[in-house]
Structures are given as C-alpha cells and as structure tokens.
Design a protein around this motif. Structure first.
Motif, PDB file in Angstrom:
ATOM      1  N   PHE A  96      43.341 144.518  23.884  1.00 15.91           N
ATOM      2  CA  PHE A  96      43.848 144.620  25.266  1.00 15.91           C
ATOM      3  C   PHE A  96      42.815 144.070  25.985  1.00 15.91           C
ATOM      4  N   GLY A  97      43.123 142.899  26.909  1.00 19.30           N
ATOM      5  CA  GLY A  97      42.056 142.269  27.827  1.00 19.30           C
ATOM      6  C   GLY A  97      42.389 143.095  29.053  1.00 19.30           C
ATOM      7  N   ILE A  98      41.489 142.834  30.080  1.00 18.67           N
ATOM      8  CA  ILE A  98      41.454 143.540  31.416  1.00 18.67           C
ATOM      9  C   ILE A  98      41.954 142.756  32.250  1.00 18.67           C
ATOM     10  N   PRO A  99      42.826 142.594  33.133  1.00 16.80           N
ATOM     11  CA  PRO A  99      43.111 141.539  34.261  1.00 16.80           C
ATOM     12  C   PRO A  99      42.001 141.538  34.876  1.00 16.80           C
TER      13      PRO A  99
ATOM     14  N   ARG B  17      36.858 147.428  23.218  1.00 13.93           N
ATOM     15  CA  ARG B  17      36.735 148.853  23.474  1.00 13.93           C
ATOM     16  C   ARG B  17      37.870 149.230  24.298  1.00 13.93           C
ATOM     17  N   PHE B  18      38.366 148.355  25.100  1.00 18.97           N
ATOM     18  CA  PHE B  18      39.499 148.752  25.993  1.00 18.97           C
ATOM     19  C   PHE B  18      40.642 149.468  25.553  1.00 18.97           C
ATOM     20  N   ALA B  19      40.949 150.598  25.686  1.00 21.30           N
ATOM     21  CA  ALA B  19      42.016 151.207  25.014  1.00 21.30           C
ATOM     22  C   ALA B  19      42.831 151.739  25.928  1.00 21.30           C
ATOM     23  N   PRO B  20      43.855 151.215  26.566  1.00 16.50           N
ATOM     24  CA  PRO B  20      44.470 152.015  27.852  1.00 16.50           C
ATOM     25  C   PRO B  20      45.740 152.691  27.212  1.00 16.50           C
ATOM     26  N   LEU B  21      45.857 152.862  25.940  1.00 19.75           N
ATOM     27  CA  LEU B  21      46.816 153.677  25.210  1.00 19.75           C
ATOM     28  C   LEU B  21      46.302 154.943  24.659  1.00 19.75           C
ATOM     29  N   GLY B  22      44.980 154.730  24.657  1.00 20.53           N
ATOM     30  CA  GLY B  22      44.148 156.114  24.446  1.00 20.53           C
ATOM     31  C   GLY B  22      43.746 155.981  23.010  1.00 20.53           C
ATOM     32  N   PHE B  23      43.767 154.579  21.912  1.00 18.76           N
ATOM     33  CA  PHE B  23      43.325 154.700  20.824  1.00 18.76           C
ATOM     34  C   PHE B  23      42.641 153.330  20.902  1.00 18.76           C
ATOM     35  N   LEU B  24      41.508 153.197  20.062  1.00 19.21           N
ATOM     36  CA  LEU B  24      40.936 152.167  19.715  1.00 19.21           C
ATOM     37  C   LEU B  24      42.083 150.885  19.078  1.00 19.21           C
TER      38      LEU B  24
END
Length: 304
Positions: free
Chosen positions: A285-288, A272-279
């Motif tokens: 994308f992994g969270i450091p 669910r992590f979407a740093p660019l604003g889309f799923l």
C-alpha cells in the motif's frame, strides 16, 4: 450248345463311358443343353452382379460415413483453431494495451527514471539495534531557503528517540545534511528538511483523479549504479487513503516515490503501511501524497 447260345443272347449290352450317356445324341437335345447352360450362366452372372452392386453400395456408404466423420473432425478443428486464434488475439491485444498504457505519455522506463532521478536520494541511518537502516527519500517541494524531503518512518524510526542516530541522504557522491522534523508512524511517513540545500528539484505531482486500478506504477529508489533505480507493478485499487499495488518494495525502496507511467508522483512507497490492519506481503500500500501534506507539512497550494 443251344443252352449256351441262349445264355449268350441274354447278356446285357456293355455300358459306354459317362459323357456318351450324358450328352444328347440329337441336335434338339444339344440345343436344349446349350439353352439351359446359357440360362445357368445368366443366373450366375446376375448373382455375381448383384453381389458386386451390394459390395459397391456398401463401400460407397462407408466412404460417405468416413467423409462425414472427416468433415466433422475438420469442422471441429477449424472451430478449435478459430477459438484459439481469438484467445491469442485477445491476449496479444491485452499485452499491447498494457504497453500502450505503460507508454501513454510517450515515455520509456529510461525517460521516467531520468526525469525523477535528480529528486531522489538514498537515506542511511541506524535502527534501534544499531544496525544499518536504509531507504529512499525524495524532494516534495523546495524554496529559496530550504528543501523538504519525504521518507519512510521505518527507515528513521531510531532517530525519533534520544539518543538519536544521524541521518544522511546522498545522491551519487553528494551528501546532504538533513534534520528529522516530523513523522507519522501510522502512515509510515517522515519529513526531512535540508536547511543548507535550497531549491532542490522536486518531483512532479500527478492529479489524484488520474490514478486508477490497472495503471502501471513505478517505485523508485536512490540506490542504483546510476544514482537511482526502479521496479514496476500494477495498481490494483485506489482509495482516498491508500494505493494498493504489486510493485515489489524492498527496504531500499521504502520512502521513495511511487510514479505513474508518465513519471508523475502518485504516492510514497512503504513496506509497513497497513490500512487494513495487517502487514502486506506481495501486495503493498502506497500513501497518497496529499496524506503527507495533510499530516506532516503545509504543502504549497498546487499540491493540496
């Protein structure tokens, strides 16, 4: 009678046959005939020889042209083979490079999994509709009083509101009692604390500067016949707030550790992590891990 005699003496002499008229009657005439026949034969022989030389030269020219064409085709084939050989060599070297990169620490997949398995747990809870919700968690650090585990917010979302469903973390047949103490919905992170399980083995954290595009990455889940399982992919981009990769993250992987090829923790797996604003779809994308230390819990100095 006299008239008849006169008529008789006026008659022409009968002709001889053809050859008696053509062939000379003297030696000189015969010699002349033979000479002209020899000259004619010589001319005929010269003409035949000239024709033979013409055909021979033409054949040689055709053979030379054919040899040239064959030589050109052979050179083209050799160049094509050389080019394909270079391409195949480069491809093999690329694969070998990936294998070397994968085994840079001298560890096999089995060794990577065996090294992290004691720190990875299966998370079970219910979603907002009362349906089963699963994911993974791992021990980030522990002390003599308790152990701290990270998981995915998505897995325990329903537990953030009342009435909250219970959360279980298990490893093999062992079940731990945990409490949800903090979460970060935007980063898809949640912190679980096992008060009754101190000194649990924690994963080894990698140096953030050691993670680069092209590195192998492994996503580990606590769901597996041996207590844990993993999938692998490649890091495509790295920033201070996200690790982009193509390891296939299923529901059972979310919240689990992302490992380098040396078996060290580089981030937390998420769907669910979407740093660019889309799923994400096929790229995740992994969270450091330091994002978790900055937002959820005060990590030990060696993790900051």
């Amino acid at each position: 009678m006299a008239g008849e005699h006169v008529r008789e003496t006026g008659r022409t002499t009968p002709r001889g046959d053809f050859w008696s008229q053509v062939l000379p009657r003297t030696a000189l005439g015969l010699a002349s005939l033979l000479f002209f026949m020899a000259v004619a034969a010589a001319f005929s022989g010269a003409a035949l020889f000239a024709y033979y030389r013409f055909e021979l030269d033409d054949t040689r020219e055709r053979v030379a042209e054919l040899e040239g064409e064959i030589a050109d085709d052979l050179e083209f084939a050799e160049q094509a083979i050389a080019q394909r050989t270079d391409e195949a060599t480069a491809e093999v070297e690329g694969l070998l490079g990936e294998l070397e990169q994968f085994a840079a620490s001298g560890q096999t997949v089995e060794e990577v999994l065996a090294g992290v398995a004691p720190s990875v747990y299966l998370v079970s809870s219910l979603d907002v509709d009362g349906q089963p919700s699963v994911g993974s968690a791992f021990v980030l650090f522990s002390d003599s009083e308790r152990s701290f585990l990270l998981t995915s917010f998505e897995t325990v979302r329903a537990a953030t509101v009342e009435p909250a469903p219970g959360i279980e973390v298990s490893q093999g047949g062992a079940i731990l009692t945990v409490q949800l103490t903090a979460w970060d919905e935007g980063r898809d992170l949640a912190l679980l604390v096992a008060e009754d399980a101190p000194n649990l083995p924690a994963v080894e954290v990698a140096d953030p500067s050691s993670v680069a595009a092209g590195d192998r990455v492994f996503a580990v889940t606590g769901l597996g016949s041996d207590g844990a399982a993993l999938v692998q992919g490649v890091v495509s981009d790295v920033s201070a707030t996200a690790i982009q990769h193509d390891a296939p993250i299923g529901p059972q992987h979310q919240g689990g550790p992302l490992l380098s090829s040396s078996g060290e923790l580089i981030g937390i797996a998420s769907r669910r992590f979407a740093p660019l604003g889309f799923l994400p779809d096929t790229v995740f994308f992994g969270i450091p891990v330091r994002e978790a230390c900055a937002e959820l819990v005060s990590c030990p100095a060696e993790l900051d």
